[in-house]
Motif scaffolding. Structure first.
Motif, PDB file in Angstrom:
ATOM      1  N   ILE A 175       0.875  -1.170   0.000  1.00  0.00           N
ATOM      2  CA  ILE A 175       0.000   0.000   0.000  1.00  0.00           C
ATOM      3  C   ILE A 175       0.910   1.217   0.000  1.00  0.00           C
ATOM      4  O   ILE A 175       1.702   1.410   0.927  1.00  0.00           O
ATOM      5  N   THR A 176       0.847   2.011  -1.062  1.00  0.00           N
ATOM      6  CA  THR A 176       1.759   3.145  -1.197  1.00  0.00           C
ATOM      7  C   THR A 176       1.130   4.468  -0.795  1.00  0.00           C
ATOM      8  O   THR A 176       1.842   5.439  -0.545  1.00  0.00           O
ATOM      9  N   ASN A 177      -0.199   4.532  -0.755  1.00  0.00           N
ATOM     10  CA  ASN A 177      -0.851   5.797  -0.426  1.00  0.00           C
ATOM     11  C   ASN A 177      -2.247   5.520   0.115  1.00  0.00           C
ATOM     12  O   ASN A 177      -2.936   4.608  -0.355  1.00  0.00           O
ATOM     13  N   ALA A 225       2.594  -1.615   5.646  1.00  0.00           N
ATOM     14  CA  ALA A 225       2.359  -1.340   4.221  1.00  0.00           C
ATOM     15  C   ALA A 225       2.328  -2.586   3.349  1.00  0.00           C
ATOM     16  O   ALA A 225       1.602  -2.644   2.358  1.00  0.00           O
ATOM     17  N   ASP A 226       3.108  -3.609   3.692  1.00  0.00           N
ATOM     18  CA  ASP A 226       3.228  -4.777   2.827  1.00  0.00           C
ATOM     19  C   ASP A 226       2.158  -5.822   3.109  1.00  0.00           C
ATOM     20  O   ASP A 226       1.944  -6.205   4.262  1.00  0.00           O
ATOM     21  N   ALA A 227       1.497  -6.272   2.035  1.00  0.00           N
ATOM     22  CA  ALA A 227       0.511  -7.349   2.124  1.00  0.00           C
ATOM     23  C   ALA A 227       1.150  -8.579   1.488  1.00  0.00           C
ATOM     24  O   ALA A 227       1.232  -8.687   0.269  1.00  0.00           O
ATOM     25  N   THR A 228       1.632  -9.480   2.332  1.00  0.00           N
ATOM     26  CA  THR A 228       2.279 -10.690   1.856  1.00  0.00           C
ATOM     27  C   THR A 228       1.422 -11.896   2.217  1.00  0.00           C
ATOM     28  O   THR A 228       0.426 -11.775   2.923  1.00  0.00           O
ATOM     29  N   ILE A 286      -2.357   0.724  -4.394  1.00  0.00           N
ATOM     30  CA  ILE A 286      -1.653  -0.526  -4.117  1.00  0.00           C
ATOM     31  C   ILE A 286      -0.790  -0.886  -5.320  1.00  0.00           C
ATOM     32  O   ILE A 286      -1.262  -0.889  -6.456  1.00  0.00           O
ATOM     33  N   GLU A 287       0.475  -1.180  -5.044  1.00  0.00           N
ATOM     34  CA  GLU A 287       1.413  -1.585  -6.091  1.00  0.00           C
ATOM     35  C   GLU A 287       1.763  -3.052  -5.933  1.00  0.00           C
ATOM     36  O   GLU A 287       1.802  -3.575  -4.818  1.00  0.00           O
ATOM     37  N   GLU A 288       2.048  -3.694  -7.048  1.00  0.00           N
ATOM     38  CA  GLU A 288       2.440  -5.085  -7.057  1.00  0.00           C
ATOM     39  C   GLU A 288       3.932  -5.209  -6.827  1.00  0.00           C
ATOM     40  O   GLU A 288       4.713  -4.406  -7.341  1.00  0.00           O
ATOM     41  N   GLN A 289       4.326  -6.220  -6.065  1.00  0.00           N
ATOM     42  CA  GLN A 289       5.733  -6.543  -5.845  1.00  0.00           C
ATOM     43  C   GLN A 289       5.892  -8.024  -6.124  1.00  0.00           C
ATOM     44  O   GLN A 289       5.001  -8.807  -5.839  1.00  0.00           O
ATOM     45  N   ARG A 290       7.017  -8.421  -6.679  1.00  0.00           N
ATOM     46  CA  ARG A 290       7.275  -9.837  -6.905  1.00  0.00           C
ATOM     47  C   ARG A 290       8.572 -10.209  -6.203  1.00  0.00           C
ATOM     48  O   ARG A 290       9.545  -9.492  -6.278  1.00  0.00           O
TER      49      ARG A 290
END
Length: 193
Positions: A28-30, A49-52, A185-189
Motif C-alpha cells: 500500500i503506497t498511499n 504497508a506490505d501485504a504478503t 496498491i502496487e504489485e511486488q514480486r
C-alpha cells in the motif's frame, strides 16, 4: 549415497519453496480519505504497508466526534465501522467482487462470524447503536492479506454487506455515514530461487 539423498531432498525442498517465493505480493503506497461527514473526523493510518502471504497489511481507522454534542452511531457487526471490504470502485454494484478486510474486532463481536481468510462470513442483522461523545475518538484495525487481492491499482474501502452501511443520528434523522477511503496498491514480486 548419503550425498545423493541430501541433494535430492535439498532440491525438492527448494523446488517446493520456489512457488511461494514467486507469488505476487502487494504494498500500500498511499491512503487518502476522500470525504467525511459533518461533525465527525475520519482518518486512516497505515500500520503495515506490505501485504504478503505470510503477513497482512494493516490499516487503523479512527473516527472522532468534533461536535459539541454526542453523536449516536449505528453499525452492523462491529462498532462503529461495521464489516469492511476492498473494492475497485467507491460505489460497487452487487455483482462486484469485494475483498474482505479482516479485523481483530470480529473475534470480540458476537454479531459477526468470519474465518481469518474471509472465505466464510455471516452477520447478525441486529444493529449496534452507541454514542460517540464530544472529543472522543475510536480506532479499529483492519488487515489485508496479499493473497486476497485480485490486482494492484486504486481500491476503496467499502461496506462488505449491501444495506448494512453505518449511520449516524443528526437532528432526529439517521443519515448514512458517507466516507471514502482510497488506497493505492502496487504489485511486488519476490524472485524464486
Amino acid at each position: 549415497m548419503k550425498r545423493r539423498t541430501f541433494l535430492t531432498a535439498s532440491t525438492l525442498s527448494i523446488a517446493g519453496l520456489s512457488g511461494c517465493l514467486g507469488d505476487t505480493e502487494y504494498r500500500i503506497t498511499n491512503t487518502a480519505t476522500e470525504t467525511s461527514p459533518d461533525s465527525l473526523s475520519l482518518s486512516v493510518r497505515l500500520a503495515v504497508a506490505d501485504a504478503t502471504i505470510e503477513h497482512p497489511a494493516a490499516l487503523t481507522l479512527t473516527l472522532e466526534n468534533t461536535a459539541d454534542d454526542p453523536i449516536r452511531i449505528r453499525s452492523y457487526g462491529v462498532w462503529p465501522f461495521g464489516v469492511l471490504a476492498l473494492a475497485p470502485s467507491p460505489t460497487p454494484g452487487e455483482d462486484t467482487w469485494k475483498t474482505t478486510l479482516y479485523s481483530p474486532s470480529y473475534e470480540a463481536s458476537t454479531r459477526v462470524e468470519v474465518d481469518r481468510g474471509g472465505s466464510s462470513m455471516s452477520l447478525d442483522g441486529t444493529p449496534i447503536t452507541r454514542p460517540l461523545n464530544p472529543g472522543e475518538s475510536i480506532s479499529r484495525r483492519y488487515e489485508l492479506r496479499g493473497d486476497d487481492l485480485p490486482s494492484a491499482g486504486t481500491h476503496y474501502i467499502v461496506e462488505k454487506f449491501d444495506g448494512r452501511a453505518s449511520r449516524y443520528l443528526r437532528d432526529d434523522d439517521w443519515e448514512t455515514f458517507e466516507y471514502q477511503i482510497r488506497l493505492s496498491i502496487e504489485e511486488q514480486r519476490r524472485l524464486p530461487m
